[in-house]
Scaffold this motif. Structure first.
Motif, PDB file in Angstrom:
ATOM      1  N   LEU A  72     -24.670  -5.274   2.155  1.00 56.79           N
ATOM      2  CA  LEU A  72     -25.935  -5.533   2.833  1.00 56.79           C
ATOM      3  C   LEU A  72     -26.836  -6.341   1.908  1.00 56.79           C
ATOM      4  O   LEU A  72     -27.267  -5.847   0.870  1.00 56.79           O
ATOM      5  CB  LEU A  72     -26.619  -4.219   3.220  1.00 56.79           C
ATOM      6  CG  LEU A  72     -25.978  -3.417   4.351  1.00 56.79           C
ATOM      7  CD1 LEU A  72     -26.607  -2.030   4.425  1.00 56.79           C
ATOM      8  CD2 LEU A  72     -26.153  -4.134   5.679  1.00 56.79           C
ATOM      9  N   ARG A  73     -27.092  -7.596   2.280  1.00 60.07           N
ATOM     10  CA  ARG A  73     -27.942  -8.444   1.447  1.00 60.07           C
ATOM     11  C   ARG A  73     -28.838  -9.298   2.334  1.00 60.07           C
ATOM     12  O   ARG A  73     -28.368  -9.904   3.300  1.00 60.07           O
ATOM     13  CB  ARG A  73     -27.093  -9.373   0.564  1.00 60.07           C
ATOM     14  CG  ARG A  73     -26.213  -8.657  -0.448  1.00 60.07           C
ATOM     15  CD  ARG A  73     -25.572  -9.657  -1.416  1.00 60.07           C
ATOM     16  NE  ARG A  73     -24.644  -9.003  -2.325  1.00 60.07           N
ATOM     17  CZ  ARG A  73     -23.347  -8.886  -2.107  1.00 60.07           C
ATOM     18  NH1 ARG A  73     -22.820  -9.374  -0.996  1.00 60.07           N
ATOM     19  NH2 ARG A  73     -22.559  -8.293  -2.981  1.00 60.07           N
ATOM     20  N   ASP A  74     -30.118  -9.316   1.990  1.00 62.78           N
ATOM     21  CA  ASP A  74     -31.086 -10.186   2.669  1.00 62.78           C
ATOM     22  C   ASP A  74     -31.068 -10.009   4.177  1.00 62.78           C
ATOM     23  O   ASP A  74     -31.166 -10.974   4.950  1.00 62.78           O
ATOM     24  CB  ASP A  74     -30.816 -11.656   2.320  1.00 62.78           C
ATOM     25  CG  ASP A  74     -30.888 -11.927   0.825  1.00 62.78           C
ATOM     26  OD1 ASP A  74     -31.780 -11.345   0.178  1.00 62.78           O
ATOM     27  OD2 ASP A  74     -30.053 -12.695   0.317  1.00 62.78           O
ATOM     28  N   GLY A  75     -30.918  -8.757   4.638  1.00 64.92           N
ATOM     29  CA  GLY A  75     -30.968  -8.471   6.064  1.00 64.92           C
ATOM     30  C   GLY A  75     -29.688  -8.761   6.815  1.00 64.92           C
ATOM     31  O   GLY A  75     -29.681  -8.775   8.051  1.00 64.92           O
ATOM     32  N   TRP A  76     -28.582  -8.976   6.091  1.00 65.87           N
ATOM     33  CA  TRP A  76     -27.286  -9.253   6.716  1.00 65.87           C
ATOM     34  C   TRP A  76     -26.216  -8.305   6.173  1.00 65.87           C
ATOM     35  O   TRP A  76     -26.210  -7.991   4.982  1.00 65.87           O
ATOM     36  CB  TRP A  76     -26.842 -10.693   6.452  1.00 65.87           C
ATOM     37  CG  TRP A  76     -27.639 -11.700   7.213  1.00 65.87           C
ATOM     38  CD1 TRP A  76     -28.875 -12.190   6.867  1.00 65.87           C
ATOM     39  CD2 TRP A  76     -27.264 -12.356   8.428  1.00 65.87           C
ATOM     40  NE1 TRP A  76     -29.302 -13.096   7.808  1.00 65.87           N
ATOM     41  CE2 TRP A  76     -28.328 -13.233   8.773  1.00 65.87           C
ATOM     42  CE3 TRP A  76     -26.147 -12.306   9.256  1.00 65.87           C
ATOM     43  CZ2 TRP A  76     -28.303 -14.037   9.913  1.00 65.87           C
ATOM     44  CZ3 TRP A  76     -26.106 -13.103  10.387  1.00 65.87           C
ATOM     45  CH2 TRP A  76     -27.175 -13.958  10.712  1.00 65.87           C
ATOM     46  N   PHE A  77     -25.312  -7.884   7.063  1.00 62.59           N
ATOM     47  CA  PHE A  77     -24.093  -7.197   6.636  1.00 62.59           C
ATOM     48  C   PHE A  77     -22.964  -8.212   6.670  1.00 62.59           C
ATOM     49  O   PHE A  77     -22.766  -8.909   7.668  1.00 62.59           O
ATOM     50  CB  PHE A  77     -23.736  -6.039   7.568  1.00 62.59           C
ATOM     51  CG  PHE A  77     -22.338  -5.498   7.345  1.00 62.59           C
ATOM     52  CD1 PHE A  77     -22.100  -4.571   6.347  1.00 62.59           C
ATOM     53  CD2 PHE A  77     -21.273  -5.949   8.111  1.00 62.59           C
ATOM     54  CE1 PHE A  77     -20.814  -4.097   6.107  1.00 62.59           C
ATOM     55  CE2 PHE A  77     -19.984  -5.477   7.899  1.00 62.59           C
ATOM     56  CZ  PHE A  77     -19.754  -4.546   6.892  1.00 62.59           C
ATOM     57  N   SER A  78     -22.203  -8.305   5.581  1.00 61.36           N
ATOM     58  CA  SER A  78     -21.074  -9.237   5.515  1.00 61.36           C
ATOM     59  C   SER A  78     -19.790  -8.471   5.256  1.00 61.36           C
ATOM     60  O   SER A  78     -19.687  -7.729   4.283  1.00 61.36           O
ATOM     61  CB  SER A  78     -21.287 -10.282   4.410  1.00 61.36           C
ATOM     62  OG  SER A  78     -22.382 -11.122   4.728  1.00 61.36           O
ATOM     63  N   GLU A  79     -18.828  -8.693   6.130  1.00 62.99           N
ATOM     64  CA  GLU A  79     -17.527  -8.039   6.004  1.00 62.99           C
ATOM     65  C   GLU A  79     -16.597  -8.935   5.192  1.00 62.99           C
ATOM     66  O   GLU A  79     -16.130  -9.969   5.669  1.00 62.99           O
ATOM     67  CB  GLU A  79     -16.938  -7.781   7.399  1.00 62.99           C
ATOM     68  CG  GLU A  79     -15.594  -7.073   7.378  1.00 62.99           C
ATOM     69  CD  GLU A  79     -15.010  -6.947   8.774  1.00 62.99           C
ATOM     70  OE1 GLU A  79     -15.045  -5.842   9.327  1.00 62.99           O
ATOM     71  OE2 GLU A  79     -14.530  -7.969   9.310  1.00 62.99           O
ATOM     72  N   GLU A  80     -16.344  -8.545   3.965  1.00 63.66           N
ATOM     73  CA  GLU A  80     -15.436  -9.265   3.088  1.00 63.66           C
ATOM     74  C   GLU A  80     -14.310  -8.313   2.688  1.00 63.66           C
ATOM     75  O   GLU A  80     -14.544  -7.148   2.405  1.00 63.66           O
ATOM     76  CB  GLU A  80     -16.164  -9.761   1.843  1.00 63.66           C
ATOM     77  CG  GLU A  80     -17.329 -10.691   2.137  1.00 63.66           C
ATOM     78  CD  GLU A  80     -18.100 -11.051   0.885  1.00 63.66           C
ATOM     79  OE1 GLU A  80     -17.616 -11.899   0.108  1.00 63.66           O
ATOM     80  OE2 GLU A  80     -19.167 -10.461   0.675  1.00 63.66           O
ATOM     81  N   CYS A  81     -13.083  -8.826   2.655  1.00 59.22           N
ATOM     82  CA  CYS A  81     -11.964  -7.943   2.346  1.00 59.22           C
ATOM     83  C   CYS A  81     -10.828  -8.758   1.745  1.00 59.22           C
ATOM     84  O   CYS A  81     -10.607  -9.912   2.143  1.00 59.22           O
ATOM     85  CB  CYS A  81     -11.496  -7.222   3.621  1.00 59.22           C
ATOM     86  SG  CYS A  81     -10.146  -6.041   3.346  1.00 59.22           S
ATOM     87  N   ASP A  82     -10.085  -8.158   0.830  1.00 59.37           N
ATOM     88  CA  ASP A  82      -8.938  -8.837   0.222  1.00 59.37           C
ATOM     89  C   ASP A  82      -7.850  -9.140   1.245  1.00 59.37           C
ATOM     90  O   ASP A  82      -6.995  -9.993   1.006  1.00 59.37           O
ATOM     91  CB  ASP A  82      -8.343  -7.971  -0.899  1.00 59.37           C
ATOM     92  CG  ASP A  82      -9.282  -7.840  -2.087  1.00 59.37           C
ATOM     93  OD1 ASP A  82     -10.184  -8.694  -2.221  1.00 59.37           O
ATOM     94  OD2 ASP A  82      -9.110  -6.892  -2.875  1.00 59.37           O
ATOM     95  N   MET A  83      -7.857  -8.433   2.392  1.00 55.06           N
ATOM     96  CA  MET A  83      -6.838  -8.666   3.414  1.00 55.06           C
ATOM     97  C   MET A  83      -7.065  -9.982   4.162  1.00 55.06           C
ATOM     98  O   MET A  83      -6.159 -10.489   4.816  1.00 55.06           O
ATOM     99  CB  MET A  83      -6.803  -7.509   4.408  1.00 55.06           C
ATOM    100  CG  MET A  83      -6.260  -6.218   3.827  1.00 55.06           C
ATOM    101  SD  MET A  83      -6.010  -4.948   5.089  1.00 55.06           S
ATOM    102  CE  MET A  83      -7.709  -4.657   5.593  1.00 55.06           C
ATOM    103  N   TRP A  84      -8.302 -10.504   4.110  1.00 54.15           N
ATOM    104  CA  TRP A  84      -8.559 -11.826   4.704  1.00 54.15           C
ATOM    105  C   TRP A  84      -9.416 -12.650   3.729  1.00 54.15           C
ATOM    106  O   TRP A  84     -10.594 -12.890   3.935  1.00 54.15           O
ATOM    107  CB  TRP A  84      -9.215 -11.729   6.088  1.00 54.15           C
ATOM    108  CG  TRP A  84     -10.300 -10.704   6.257  1.00 54.15           C
ATOM    109  CD1 TRP A  84     -11.633 -10.838   6.010  1.00 54.15           C
ATOM    110  CD2 TRP A  84     -10.134  -9.364   6.746  1.00 54.15           C
ATOM    111  NE1 TRP A  84     -12.307  -9.685   6.295  1.00 54.15           N
ATOM    112  CE2 TRP A  84     -11.409  -8.753   6.772  1.00 54.15           C
ATOM    113  CE3 TRP A  84      -9.027  -8.621   7.180  1.00 54.15           C
ATOM    114  CZ2 TRP A  84     -11.612  -7.442   7.189  1.00 54.15           C
ATOM    115  CZ3 TRP A  84      -9.228  -7.318   7.595  1.00 54.15           C
ATOM    116  CH2 TRP A  84     -10.505  -6.742   7.597  1.00 54.15           C
TER     117      TRP A  84
END
Length: 295
Positions: A4-16
């Motif tokens: 959660l950064r600057d009002g955004w959730f970002s989905e990051e994963c080693d699988m993609w």
């Protein structure tokens, strides 16, 4: 919470690797670490409430039906008379909600390892967790692998609503688990498992399909569009102990009124058929023919 950064959730994963999906966050509703995983629920700007496990989006209020309906109705409409159904995972209750719409179903058993997911879904995700209120449902707080050991030849349909093959869900993509499912199904039983993504997980799917084909006489693969899943698509691995099963053709065809009465927003009989229309690269990689068209 580090996603959660600057009002955004970002989905990051080693699988993609090399890509991520982001949603604007209106409010963080709940965050905790259970015994098994990190659980985050937030209110997004455009997709309603969002359930995140170990940093990966599981469902949103806006598009959850495009996953819950196919994973439940494709196997149930492929079985001639489903009465006893097991759901492994699915702690948000969405699959239960859909399975309960079938009048033939008499018992629905849910086996979930993380009680926190169930309790938080009941509190914060009512449109999904309504599935728990159905009198047909019995909840077992247990590891699915252990549960299957003690329930031989009992279920008509087994649905595995798992997260990705990391953490507590990793074992749900391995040979011993599919062998246990085969043992827990009745003679004409059907399984349906969350089948990852053709664009990101083709090597994993090739291995899983080969394993499944060595256990079941009939194996098929379908997919649906879910905007908040990686690449916007998700797959469903299906298998049957009955060699005459044709997954690509539903055994019961819904009228428009019946689909309305079931409050279906994604699935109907035409979508059932279309979900098996795979692109050529996928058919070749998985060794699956696709729809068996009449000449």
């Amino acid at each position: 919470m580090d996603k959660l950064r600057d009002g955004w959730f970002s989905e990051e994963c080693d699988m993609w690797p090399g890509q991520k999906f982001s949603l604007a966050v209106k409010e963080v509703i709940h965050h905790e670490k259970s015994k098994y995983q990190d659980i985050l629920i937030f209110q997004s700007e455009t997709y309603g409430r969002v359930l995140v496990l170990d940093g990966i989006i599981q469902c949103t209020e806006r598009d959850e039906f495009s996953y819950q309906e196919p994973i439940a109705h494709i196997p149930l409409f492929s079985h001639p008379n489903p009465k006893k159904v097991l759901v492994v995972g699915g702690g948000d209750g969405g699959v239960l909600r859909e399975v309960a719409k079938h009048s033939t179903v008499e018992e629905i058993h849910l086996c979930e390892i993380d009680e926190c997911v169930i309790e938080l879904s009941k509190k914060y995700l009512p449109q999904l967790s309504v599935g728990f209120s159905n009198p047909k449902v019995k909840v077992h707080m247990q590891d699915g692998n252990v549960f299957l050991n003690n329930h031989k030849d009992q279920f008509d349909v087994i649905i595995t609503d798992s997260s990705d093959p990391i953490g507590p869900a990793k074992c749900l993509f391995e040979r011993p688990y599919y062998e246990k499912i085969e043992g827990a199904l009745k003679a004409d039983g059907i399984m349906c498992a969350q089948g990852q993504c053709l664009w990101l997980d083709l090597d994993v799917l090739q291995e899983v399909v080969l394993v499944t084909k060595s256990i079941f006489p009939v194996v098929a693969y379908a997919q649906s569009s879910v905007p908040t899943y990686p690449t916007g698509t998700i797959g469903y691995l299906l298998a049957s102990k009955n060699k005459d099963t044709v997954f690509e053709r539903p055994l019961r065809t819904l009228t428009e009124q019946e689909a309305e009465d079931m409050n279906l927003q994604y699935y109907d009989s035409s979508v059932h058929v279309a979900s098996f229309e795979l692109p050529r690269f996928a058919r070749k990689a998985l060794g699956i023919r696709g729809i068996r068209h009449k000449c």
